[in-house]
Scaffold this active site. Structure first.
Site, short mmCIF file in Angstrom:
data_model
loop_
_atom_site.label_atom_id
_atom_site.label_comp_id
_atom_site.label_asym_id
_atom_site.label_seq_id
_atom_site.Cartn_x
_atom_site.Cartn_y
_atom_site.Cartn_z
CB VAL A 166 52.44 6.59 16.95
CG1 VAL A 166 52.08 7.34 15.66
CG2 VAL A 166 52.38 7.52 18.16
N PRO A 167 50.41 3.93 15.52
CG PRO A 167 48.17 3.50 15.05
CD PRO A 167 49.07 4.46 15.77
CB CYS A 168 53.91 3.86 11.59
SG CYS A 168 55.10 2.84 12.46
CG HIS A 169 51.17 -1.50 13.00
ND1 HIS A 169 51.40 -0.77 14.15
CD2 HIS A 169 49.95 -2.08 13.15
CE1 HIS A 169 50.37 -0.91 14.98
NE2 HIS A 169 49.47 -1.69 14.38
#
Lengths: 199, 166
Positions: A166-169
């Site tokens: 889950v690409p919070c970056h």
């Protein structure tokens, strides 16, 4: 007459325990299976349920493997076993991602760790940001239904239970800064390099 | 759904696997210990959410191991296997493979004792439980556990005297 405890050969109990754990995960007797996965960003702790990947953590953040497992025991179930084979798909997809051969994660995600509501909508909106693209806390808050809730969106992303996948970056500060990251900013930069966002 | 305070099962498994294996080897011999180990921890995993946090997890899992050992002993009693001739014993008996080293002949004799005495001596000397803990495992009084231990040791000494007359 003296009775000494038997002394099984070294490693036998550990091997039996590993076999038991694998069987428990295979037969669905365990509610959570976990494994450690090596990555260019350091060792990761991955945990899955029957529904999918439920937790991914940097081993050196928080309280390490023990802290991750305690959290899972409290919030999902204490029936947790180490069963590396059950995390094979996560390991393979992460390897491919870091090698630049994968832009989308296909593995199923179990969202139950995240309370339903705004925080989950924020993370689900984040999960839809494509590889190599970025968004901002404000935009994500808007997509989650509350354009002014960007601080709450930041908190929800900071509590992301499945970073990388889950690409919070991919969520940055509105002013162009990197914002924060659960595993430290150096890792956020590394991931954005992998995706070609940062040169 | 949340069970407050129970550690992750893997930690419980890692903490008790050695004690359980030692106990099962003493009670059953090396050959049957592996299967009983699997059965013990699979049962423990099923029942795990019902374990009260803060209770004695070691005595609890040894209680399960003890019940699995009883099952194996009963199954053996129903299907008696031919006892190998004395001179074949070393070759046939998996216990002679070095698993038990000191006292291995002792455990073989313990296995031949009546069930209560066998259980008390293995729980006392292979799993290092106190007589009070053993009473809890066997659901008997502490006095009864002590008596069974004393009776068992007495029989073992008599066996020795018969086997090796001075």
């Amino acid at each position: 007459m003296s009775l000494h405890p038997p002394e099984p050969e070294a490693g036998r109990a550990a091997a039996l325990a590993a076999r038991m754990a694998a069987r428990a995960a295979e037969e669905g007797l365990a509610d959570v299976a976990y494994a450690t996965i090596d990555s260019p960003l350091g060792r990761l702790v991955a945990a899955g349920t029957r529904r999918g990947l439920v937790r991914l953590a940097y081993e050196d953040s928080g309280d390490g493997v023990d802290g991750v497992l305690d959290g899972l025991a409290r919030s999902i179930s204490p029936r947790i076993v180490e069963a590396p084979a059950r995390l094979d798909e996560a390991r393979r997809e992460l390897d491919e991602y870091f090698a630049g051969r994968r832009t989308d994660f296909e593995l199923a995600v179990d969202w139950r760790f995240v309370r339903e509501g705004f925080a989950r909508r924020v993370l689900q909106a984040t999960a839809r940001i494509p590889f190599g693209r970025t968004s901002t806390y404000r935009e994500i808050a808007g997509r989650a239904g509350s354009p002014r809730g960007f601080r709450a969106a930041g908190n929800a992303l900071g509590a992301n239970m499945i970073p990388i996948v889950v690409p919070c970056h991919r969520v940055l500060a509105s002013g162009g800064g990197l914002g924060g990251y659960t595993g430290g900013l150096a890792r956020k930069e590394h991931l954005l390099h992998v995706e070609g966002v940062l040169a | 759904m949340t069970v407050a305070g129970l550690p992750p099962f893997q930690r419980f498994l890692d903490a008790h696997r050695d004690d359980v294996l030692r106990y099962l080897i003493a009670s059953l011999g090396s050959h049957d210990a592996d299967d009983a180990f699997q059965e013990t921890f699979i049962s423990a995993l099923r029942a795990y959410p019902r374990l009260r946090p803060g209770s004695d997890a070691r005595a609890w899992v040894l209680t399960i191991a003890h019940r699995k050992a009883i099952d194996v002993h009963r199954a053996r009693a129903r299907r008696p296997v031919p006892v190998p001739e004395l001179e074949d014993r070393a070759a046939v008996d998996p216990i002679a493979s070095g698993d038990e080293r000191p006292g291995s002949e002792g455990w073989e004799r313990v296995r031949a004792l009546p069930p209560r005495q066998r259980a008390v001596l293995t729980l006392r000397y292979a799993a290092d439980l106190t007589h009070r803990e053993i009473a809890g495992v066997l659901d008997c009084s502490e006095e009864a556990a002590r008596r069974a231990a004393a009776d068992g040791l007495k029989t073992l000494r008599e066996d020795l005297d018969v086997a090796a007359p001075a």
